[in-house]
Motif scaffolding. Sequence first.
Motif, PDB file in Angstrom:
ATOM      1  N   TRP A  19       0.948  -1.050  -0.015  1.00 19.00           N
ATOM      2  CA  TRP A  19       0.370   0.110  -0.130  1.00 19.00           C
ATOM      3  C   TRP A  19       1.099   1.298   0.361  1.00 19.00           C
ATOM      4  CZ3 TRP A  19       0.047   2.720   4.240  1.00 19.00           C
ATOM      5  CH2 TRP A  19      -0.852   3.884   4.336  1.00 19.00           C
ATOM      6  N   ALA A  20       1.721   1.219   0.542  1.00 23.86           N
ATOM      7  CA  ALA A  20       3.035   2.289   1.018  1.00 23.86           C
ATOM      8  C   ALA A  20       3.288   2.959   0.203  1.00 23.86           C
ATOM      9  CB  ALA A  20       3.568   2.077   1.460  1.00 23.86           C
ATOM     10  N   ARG A  21       3.714   1.343  -0.956  1.00 26.46           N
ATOM     11  CA  ARG A  21       5.266   1.572  -2.672  1.00 26.46           C
ATOM     12  C   ARG A  21       3.760   1.966  -3.371  1.00 26.46           C
ATOM     13  NH1 ARG A  21       8.999  -1.215  -4.123  1.00 26.46           N
ATOM     14  NH2 ARG A  21       9.272  -1.958  -2.245  1.00 26.46           N
ATOM     15  N   ALA A  22       2.798   1.603  -3.271  1.00 23.59           N
ATOM     16  CA  ALA A  22       1.493   2.362  -4.366  1.00 23.59           C
ATOM     17  C   ALA A  22       1.838   3.525  -4.237  1.00 23.59           C
ATOM     18  CB  ALA A  22       0.191   1.681  -4.010  1.00 23.59           C
ATOM     19  N   GLY A  23       1.966   4.548  -3.174  1.00 22.84           N
ATOM     20  CA  GLY A  23       1.351   5.738  -2.854  1.00 22.84           C
ATOM     21  C   GLY A  23       2.049   6.337  -2.772  1.00 22.84           C
ATOM     22  N   ALA A  24       3.508   6.130  -3.242  1.00 20.93           N
ATOM     23  CA  ALA A  24       5.281   6.389  -2.698  1.00 20.93           C
ATOM     24  C   ALA A  24       5.199   7.433  -3.863  1.00 20.93           C
ATOM     25  CB  ALA A  24       6.175   6.190  -2.932  1.00 20.93           C
ATOM     26  N   ASP A  25       4.512   7.477  -4.967  1.00 16.76           N
ATOM     27  CA  ASP A  25       4.087   9.253  -5.618  1.00 16.76           C
ATOM     28  C   ASP A  25       3.787  10.170  -5.837  1.00 16.76           C
ATOM     29  OD1 ASP A  25       6.109   7.344  -7.919  1.00 16.76           O
ATOM     30  OD2 ASP A  25       4.686   6.608  -8.425  1.00 16.76           O
ATOM     31  N   TYR A  26       3.141  10.378  -4.630  1.00 15.28           N
ATOM     32  CA  TYR A  26       2.536  10.996  -4.255  1.00 15.28           C
ATOM     33  C   TYR A  26       2.993  11.654  -2.630  1.00 15.28           C
ATOM     34  CZ  TYR A  26      -0.494   8.482  -7.728  1.00 15.28           C
ATOM     35  OH  TYR A  26      -0.887   8.172  -9.100  1.00 15.28           O
ATOM     36  N   ALA A  27       2.986  11.010  -1.892  1.00 13.22           N
ATOM     37  CA  ALA A  27       3.379  11.254  -0.532  1.00 13.22           C
ATOM     38  C   ALA A  27       4.788  11.188  -0.142  1.00 13.22           C
ATOM     39  CB  ALA A  27       2.538  10.504  -0.285  1.00 13.22           C
ATOM     40  N   GLY A  28       4.975  11.704   0.717  1.00 14.89           N
ATOM     41  CA  GLY A  28       6.286  12.022   1.686  1.00 14.89           C
ATOM     42  C   GLY A  28       6.015  10.814   2.561  1.00 14.89           C
ATOM     43  N   ALA A  29       4.774  10.384   3.062  1.00 15.71           N
ATOM     44  CA  ALA A  29       5.248   9.658   4.241  1.00 15.71           C
ATOM     45  C   ALA A  29       4.594   9.079   4.653  1.00 15.71           C
ATOM     46  CB  ALA A  29       5.755  10.785   5.943  1.00 15.71           C
ATOM     47  N   ALA A  30       4.216   7.479   5.037  1.00 14.43           N
ATOM     48  CA  ALA A  30       3.210   6.512   4.497  1.00 14.43           C
ATOM     49  C   ALA A  30       3.026   5.584   6.314  1.00 14.43           C
ATOM     50  CB  ALA A  30       3.522   5.969   3.994  1.00 14.43           C
ATOM     51  N   PHE A  31       2.220   5.640   7.098  1.00 10.59           N
ATOM     52  CA  PHE A  31       2.071   5.154   8.241  1.00 10.59           C
ATOM     53  C   PHE A  31       0.988   3.683   8.536  1.00 10.59           C
ATOM     54  CE2 PHE A  31       2.216  10.089   9.495  1.00 10.59           C
ATOM     55  CZ  PHE A  31       3.798   9.631  10.551  1.00 10.59           C
ATOM     56  N   LEU A  32       2.188   2.771   8.105  1.00 18.94           N
ATOM     57  CA  LEU A  32       1.295   1.642   8.185  1.00 18.94           C
ATOM     58  C   LEU A  32       0.300   1.203   9.798  1.00 18.94           C
ATOM     59  CD1 LEU A  32       4.033   1.878   6.202  1.00 18.94           C
ATOM     60  CD2 LEU A  32       3.741  -0.797   6.570  1.00 18.94           C
ATOM     61  N   GLY A  33      -0.183   0.175   9.263  1.00 22.67           N
ATOM     62  CA  GLY A  33      -0.869  -0.536  11.238  1.00 22.67           C
ATOM     63  C   GLY A  33      -2.471   0.188  10.534  1.00 22.67           C
ATOM     64  N   GLY A  34      -2.834   0.159  11.615  1.00 20.67           N
ATOM     65  CA  GLY A  34      -2.603  -0.006  13.052  1.00 20.67           C
ATOM     66  C   GLY A  34      -2.985  -1.005  12.942  1.00 20.67           C
ATOM     67  N   ILE A  35      -1.543  -1.704  14.199  1.00 25.46           N
ATOM     68  CA  ILE A  35      -2.009  -3.285  15.160  1.00 25.46           C
ATOM     69  C   ILE A  35      -1.449  -3.329  16.198  1.00 25.46           C
ATOM     70  CG2 ILE A  35       1.397  -2.780  14.523  1.00 25.46           C
ATOM     71  CD1 ILE A  35       1.691  -5.942  13.210  1.00 25.46           C
ATOM     72  N   ALA A  36      -2.499  -4.742  16.161  1.00 21.14           N
ATOM     73  CA  ALA A  36      -2.673  -4.360  18.014  1.00 21.14           C
ATOM     74  C   ALA A  36      -0.631  -5.423  18.460  1.00 21.14           C
ATOM     75  CB  ALA A  36      -3.139  -4.904  17.943  1.00 21.14           C
ATOM     76  N   LEU A  37      -0.826  -5.483  18.925  1.00 20.24           N
ATOM     77  CA  LEU A  37       0.576  -5.589  20.067  1.00 20.24           C
ATOM     78  C   LEU A  37       0.520  -6.554  20.797  1.00 20.24           C
ATOM     79  CD1 LEU A  37       3.436  -2.373  19.753  1.00 20.24           C
ATOM     80  CD2 LEU A  37       3.103  -3.993  17.745  1.00 20.24           C
TER      81      LEU A  37
END
Length: 245
Positions: A19-37
């Motif tokens: 998902w982050a790779r697909a949006g990398a042409d547009y954005a400077g950052a990507a917050f993956l998750g959320g993930i329960a720890l």
Amino acid sequence: MFEPPLALASLSGEADADWARAGADYAGAAFLGGIALDAESRAAAREMVRDRDRTEFLPEDPLAFIDHELAALEDVPIRPGFNVRSATPEPVVDAARVCRDRGAVLEINAHCRQDELCAVGCGETLLRDTERLHEYVARATETGAVVGVKVRAEVPGVDLPALAAELEGVGASFVHVDTMDTESVIAEVVAATDLYVIANNGVRDDEAVREYADYGADAVSVGRPSTDPAVLERVREAVARRFDD
């Protein structure tokens, strides 16, 4: 903190490295998750999957999952972060170390309002349990990681600008604000703190980007439409106009 000042906001069970790779042409950052720890937050996430047909990241080893996903972005020109949930502080500290070692930022989730998560002390509950939230931030920051918090406006009894100032005091570097229907809260948070302020909610077009820029936000983020290239292109163009002035 990142350039362009447009982030992709975490989507439960969807925001992974692809998902982050697909949006990398547009954005400077990507917050993956959320993930329960931890055990409590993971049990709550499983309950939501079972009872609400939600999507959640529930790998056998959450820390290994974080490391794997961040490793997959090493060649991608985007600053990664991971949004994490936990009812206890120790797993947050462990996740901070993984993020630190991968050059990523850690985003503590004080945002989710699902009953299951709040019942075990995760998400929005942390906005009221400030002592515990302070501990999460302080201990995660001690690892050397860049740490911030995803928060929500319009929570009864929560003074968000004052809370942002407190988070800065215990070591946070940024605050990611879901404004709900109170976009002007961004101006109040900006006035109260020197944190890097990311504005979230309703970012779809030039009008929203202009409003958040006028309120003093350092960046904006896109949530659900982050999978739509047409929206991302439109917002990226608006960010270039409104934040480069």
